[in-house]
Design a protein around this motif. Structure first.
Motif, PDB file in Angstrom:
ATOM      1  N   THR A  91       0.838  -1.205   0.000  1.00  0.00           N
ATOM      2  CA  THR A  91       0.000   0.000   0.000  1.00  0.00           C
ATOM      3  C   THR A  91       0.872   1.253   0.000  1.00  0.00           C
ATOM      4  O   THR A  91       0.632   2.194  -0.765  1.00  0.00           O
ATOM      5  N   GLU A  92       1.909   1.250   0.832  1.00  0.00           N
ATOM      6  CA  GLU A  92       2.820   2.396   0.877  1.00  0.00           C
ATOM      7  C   GLU A  92       3.566   2.555  -0.450  1.00  0.00           C
ATOM      8  O   GLU A  92       3.695   3.667  -0.975  1.00  0.00           O
ATOM      9  N   LEU A  93       4.032   1.458  -1.011  1.00  0.00           N
ATOM     10  CA  LEU A  93       4.765   1.479  -2.272  1.00  0.00           C
ATOM     11  C   LEU A  93       3.917   2.066  -3.396  1.00  0.00           C
ATOM     12  O   LEU A  93       4.355   2.972  -4.113  1.00  0.00           O
ATOM     13  N   PHE A  94       2.684   1.560  -3.544  1.00  0.00           N
ATOM     14  CA  PHE A  94       1.819   2.067  -4.605  1.00  0.00           C
ATOM     15  C   PHE A  94       1.401   3.510  -4.350  1.00  0.00           C
ATOM     16  O   PHE A  94       1.244   4.285  -5.297  1.00  0.00           O
ATOM     17  N   GLY A  95       1.242   3.894  -3.093  1.00  0.00           N
ATOM     18  CA  GLY A  95       0.936   5.284  -2.777  1.00  0.00           C
ATOM     19  C   GLY A  95       2.056   6.221  -3.210  1.00  0.00           C
ATOM     20  O   GLY A  95       1.817   7.286  -3.778  1.00  0.00           O
ATOM     21  N   LEU A  96       3.291   5.823  -2.945  1.00  0.00           N
ATOM     22  CA  LEU A  96       4.443   6.639  -3.359  1.00  0.00           C
ATOM     23  C   LEU A  96       4.539   6.725  -4.879  1.00  0.00           C
ATOM     24  O   LEU A  96       4.834   7.793  -5.435  1.00  0.00           O
ATOM     25  N   ALA A  97       4.296   5.618  -5.558  1.00  0.00           N
ATOM     26  CA  ALA A  97       4.349   5.622  -7.026  1.00  0.00           C
ATOM     27  C   ALA A  97       3.226   6.473  -7.606  1.00  0.00           C
ATOM     28  O   ALA A  97       3.447   7.258  -8.541  1.00  0.00           O
ATOM     29  N   THR A  98       2.031   6.344  -7.062  1.00  0.00           N
ATOM     30  CA  THR A  98       0.887   7.116  -7.550  1.00  0.00           C
ATOM     31  C   THR A  98       1.089   8.615  -7.356  1.00  0.00           C
ATOM     32  O   THR A  98       0.740   9.412  -8.225  1.00  0.00           O
ATOM     33  N   SER A  99       1.676   8.997  -6.235  1.00  0.00           N
ATOM     34  CA  SER A  99       1.887  10.416  -5.947  1.00  0.00           C
ATOM     35  C   SER A  99       3.045  11.010  -6.740  1.00  0.00           C
ATOM     36  O   SER A  99       3.229  12.226  -6.754  1.00  0.00           O
ATOM     37  N   GLY A 100       3.846  10.161  -7.380  1.00  0.00           N
ATOM     38  CA  GLY A 100       4.991  10.651  -8.135  1.00  0.00           C
ATOM     39  C   GLY A 100       6.249  10.802  -7.310  1.00  0.00           C
ATOM     40  O   GLY A 100       7.282  11.229  -7.819  1.00  0.00           O
ATOM     41  N   ARG A 101       6.191  10.451  -6.022  1.00  0.00           N
ATOM     42  CA  ARG A 101       7.373  10.558  -5.159  1.00  0.00           C
ATOM     43  C   ARG A 101       8.360   9.423  -5.395  1.00  0.00           C
ATOM     44  O   ARG A 101       9.534   9.536  -5.052  1.00  0.00           O
ATOM     45  N   LEU A 102       7.881   8.341  -5.977  1.00  0.00           N
ATOM     46  CA  LEU A 102       8.735   7.207  -6.303  1.00  0.00           C
ATOM     47  C   LEU A 102       8.653   6.982  -7.802  1.00  0.00           C
ATOM     48  O   LEU A 102       7.588   6.712  -8.344  1.00  0.00           O
ATOM     49  N   ARG A 103       9.768   7.149  -8.461  1.00  0.00           N
ATOM     50  CA  ARG A 103       9.810   6.969  -9.916  1.00  0.00           C
ATOM     51  C   ARG A 103      10.987   6.083 -10.277  1.00  0.00           C
ATOM     52  O   ARG A 103      12.043   6.171  -9.656  1.00  0.00           O
ATOM     53  N   PRO A 104      10.816   5.266 -11.291  1.00  0.00           N
ATOM     54  CA  PRO A 104      11.937   4.422 -11.702  1.00  0.00           C
ATOM     55  C   PRO A 104      13.040   5.262 -12.341  1.00  0.00           C
ATOM     56  O   PRO A 104      12.767   6.276 -12.984  1.00  0.00           O
ATOM     57  N   LEU A 105      14.245   4.846 -12.140  1.00  0.00           N
ATOM     58  CA  LEU A 105      15.383   5.469 -12.804  1.00  0.00           C
ATOM     59  C   LEU A 105      15.546   4.766 -14.144  1.00  0.00           C
ATOM     60  O   LEU A 105      15.873   3.582 -14.192  1.00  0.00           O
ATOM     61  N   VAL A 106      15.286   5.481 -15.219  1.00  0.00           N
ATOM     62  CA  VAL A 106      15.400   4.895 -16.555  1.00  0.00           C
ATOM     63  C   VAL A 106      16.827   5.089 -17.029  1.00  0.00           C
ATOM     64  O   VAL A 106      17.303   6.209 -17.161  1.00  0.00           O
ATOM     65  N   GLY A 107      17.491   3.971 -17.262  1.00  0.00           N
ATOM     66  CA  GLY A 107      18.873   4.018 -17.718  1.00  0.00           C
ATOM     67  C   GLY A 107      18.966   4.261 -19.213  1.00  0.00           C
ATOM     68  O   GLY A 107      19.718   5.111 -19.669  1.00  0.00           O
ATOM     69  N   ARG A 108      18.157   3.516 -19.960  1.00  0.00           N
ATOM     70  CA  ARG A 108      18.215   3.633 -21.416  1.00  0.00           C
ATOM     71  C   ARG A 108      16.996   2.961 -22.014  1.00  0.00           C
ATOM     72  O   ARG A 108      16.445   2.037 -21.433  1.00  0.00           O
ATOM     73  N   ASP A 109      16.588   3.445 -23.170  1.00  0.00           N
ATOM     74  CA  ASP A 109      15.520   2.740 -23.874  1.00  0.00           C
ATOM     75  C   ASP A 109      16.027   2.276 -25.228  1.00  0.00           C
ATOM     76  O   ASP A 109      16.872   2.902 -25.837  1.00  0.00           O
ATOM     77  N   TYR A 110      15.530   1.119 -25.618  1.00  0.00           N
ATOM     78  CA  TYR A 110      15.939   0.468 -26.858  1.00  0.00           C
ATOM     79  C   TYR A 110      14.704   0.181 -27.702  1.00  0.00           C
ATOM     80  O   TYR A 110      13.645  -0.148 -27.157  1.00  0.00           O
ATOM     81  N   PRO A 111      14.839   0.245 -29.011  1.00  0.00           N
ATOM     82  CA  PRO A 111      13.752  -0.287 -29.839  1.00  0.00           C
ATOM     83  C   PRO A 111      13.678  -1.803 -29.610  1.00  0.00           C
ATOM     84  O   PRO A 111      14.688  -2.441 -29.298  1.00  0.00           O
TER      85      PRO A 111
END
Length: 64
Positions: A18-38
């Motif tokens: 519940t805490e994890l999804f709350g942080l993600a929903t609020s934008g306080r927890l975001r993944p660190l995107v290293g790189r995107d590939y086709p």
């Protein structure tokens, strides 16, 4: 937080998720995107993962 321990206690798991999804929903927890590939370069992305050349999350984009 140690996942195997938390999974033994459903109340702890519920609280943590519940805490994890709350942080993600609020934008306080975001993944660190290293790189995107086709998607056509998935094998290159996986090679980088295996060789530990990546930092953050890798994205495989099927629209590119």
């Amino acid at each position: 937080f140690w996942l195997p321990h938390a999974l033994r206690d459903s109340a702890l798991t519920t609280k943590t998720v519940t805490e994890l999804f709350g942080l993600a929903t609020s934008g306080r927890l975001r993944p660190l995107v290293g790189r995107d590939y086709p998607l056509t370069q998935a094998s290159i992305a996986h090679t980088g993962l295996r060789m530990r050349r990546s930092v953050g999350k890798l994205i495989l984009d099927s629209s590119r």
